[in-house]
Write a protein that holds these residues in place. Sequence first.
Motif, PDB file in Angstrom:
ATOM      1  N   PHE A  18      20.378  26.074  26.089  1.00  0.00           N
ATOM      2  CA  PHE A  18      19.439  26.643  27.058  1.00  0.00           C
ATOM      3  C   PHE A  18      19.680  26.117  28.475  1.00  0.00           C
ATOM      4  O   PHE A  18      18.774  26.115  29.292  1.00  0.00           O
ATOM      5  N   ALA A  19      20.888  25.654  28.731  1.00  0.00           N
ATOM      6  CA  ALA A  19      21.167  25.083  30.058  1.00  0.00           C
ATOM      7  C   ALA A  19      21.326  26.173  31.113  1.00  0.00           C
ATOM      8  O   ALA A  19      21.107  25.937  32.297  1.00  0.00           O
ATOM      9  N   TYR A  20      21.713  27.372  30.694  1.00  0.00           N
ATOM     10  CA  TYR A  20      21.864  28.519  31.609  1.00  0.00           C
ATOM     11  C   TYR A  20      22.682  28.140  32.846  1.00  0.00           C
ATOM     12  O   TYR A  20      22.246  28.344  33.986  1.00  0.00           O
TER      13      TYR A  20
ATOM     14  N   LEU B  39      11.559  25.519  24.825  1.00  0.00           N
ATOM     15  CA  LEU B  39      10.283  25.338  24.133  1.00  0.00           C
ATOM     16  C   LEU B  39       9.751  26.665  23.592  1.00  0.00           C
ATOM     17  O   LEU B  39       9.163  26.717  22.514  1.00  0.00           O
ATOM     18  N   ALA B  40       9.974  27.726  24.341  1.00  0.00           N
ATOM     19  CA  ALA B  40       9.518  29.043  23.901  1.00  0.00           C
ATOM     20  C   ALA B  40      10.229  29.450  22.605  1.00  0.00           C
ATOM     21  O   ALA B  40       9.646  30.094  21.743  1.00  0.00           O
ATOM     22  N   ALA B  41      11.470  29.037  22.481  1.00  0.00           N
ATOM     23  CA  ALA B  41      12.252  29.369  21.283  1.00  0.00           C
ATOM     24  C   ALA B  41      11.916  28.448  20.109  1.00  0.00           C
ATOM     25  O   ALA B  41      12.388  28.669  18.997  1.00  0.00           O
ATOM     26  N   HIS B  42      11.147  27.384  20.380  1.00  0.00           N
ATOM     27  CA  HIS B  42      10.785  26.419  19.336  1.00  0.00           C
ATOM     28  C   HIS B  42       9.282  26.161  19.374  1.00  0.00           C
ATOM     29  O   HIS B  42       8.841  25.145  19.919  1.00  0.00           O
ATOM     30  N   LEU B  51      15.488  18.270  23.249  1.00  0.00           N
ATOM     31  CA  LEU B  51      15.245  19.061  24.459  1.00  0.00           C
ATOM     32  C   LEU B  51      16.292  18.719  25.529  1.00  0.00           C
ATOM     33  O   LEU B  51      16.851  19.606  26.184  1.00  0.00           O
ATOM     34  N   LYS B  52      16.579  17.442  25.643  1.00  0.00           N
ATOM     35  CA  LYS B  52      17.576  16.965  26.605  1.00  0.00           C
ATOM     36  C   LYS B  52      18.944  17.592  26.328  1.00  0.00           C
ATOM     37  O   LYS B  52      19.634  18.052  27.240  1.00  0.00           O
ATOM     38  N   ALA B  53      19.305  17.631  25.045  1.00  0.00           N
ATOM     39  CA  ALA B  53      20.613  18.187  24.671  1.00  0.00           C
ATOM     40  C   ALA B  53      20.652  19.696  24.924  1.00  0.00           C
ATOM     41  O   ALA B  53      21.633  20.212  25.476  1.00  0.00           O
ATOM     42  N   VAL B  90       7.378  17.486  22.789  1.00  0.00           N
ATOM     43  CA  VAL B  90       6.944  18.373  23.871  1.00  0.00           C
ATOM     44  C   VAL B  90       6.702  19.761  23.298  1.00  0.00           C
ATOM     45  O   VAL B  90       7.530  20.273  22.533  1.00  0.00           O
ATOM     46  N   ARG B  91       5.579  20.335  23.650  1.00  0.00           N
ATOM     47  CA  ARG B  91       5.267  21.705  23.216  1.00  0.00           C
ATOM     48  C   ARG B  91       4.766  22.523  24.394  1.00  0.00           C
ATOM     49  O   ARG B  91       4.170  22.002  25.331  1.00  0.00           O
TER      50      ARG B  91
END
Lengths: 133, 133
Positions: A18-20, B39-42, B51-53, B90-91
Amino acid sequence: MSEPPNDNPKPVREQGRFAYEGLERVIHERARLSILSSLAAHPAGLVFNDLKALCKLTDGNLSRQLSVLQEHGFVEIWKGFKNNRPQTLVRLTATGQERFLEYIANLEKVVADAVRLREASTSHPATEGLLPT
Amino acid sequence: MSEPPNDNPKPVREQGRFAYEGLERVIHERARLSILSSLAAHPAGLVFNDLKALCKLTDGNLSRQLSVLQEHGFVEIWKGFKNNRPQTLVRLTATGQERFLEYIANLEKVVADAVRLREASTSHPATEGLLPT
């Protein structure tokens, strides 16, 4: 032969999924995105005042952003006269058009990723053992 | 009764047609767009490292952007333990999801505007009397 059971199944987190990175900084800034979209919709170009109105920008901001876009080869700026009045005409360059379309292809990915959410239910699973900060 | 002929037909330039004011600043910044898309995808949330990756962000940048998103009510940040190790989850909040989808609807407009260009021929009409700067 069967595979040994995987005791630690973990979703593969595709690095940078999701880095786009294709959302190029020069184009992504909202005022410049607005300018490029206007020009893309008007292949013959737009005079300064029409562009200003379409993008709802001030003279100063439009001038500044056009300089950035010109430096990066996205737009051509032409000086001339129309109805005996000096005018500035702005057009997308061939490179500008190409890179704008690449950017848009990347935006389409962002949209496609998000559409899944819109279609999915808004489930909020329990988060046992976790406390909000 | 017929209308008098219009001697000065001028294309109506809808004020702000390409201003894209729905591209909210908080969401539009690329790192934050990346975080919100992940986050939207999860919907169950993501732990900090995943999330960082996914977003290819540094610890510092991710923390900073999460603070901005939390301040604006887009995300919830939870502290807890998983496998005996402290974790941050995170959500997306309900508001965050709603505003993200509104933003995406605006991105879809940008894409739709641009798709016309991709489908049109790349004609470059003459620009008599105009000199490039």
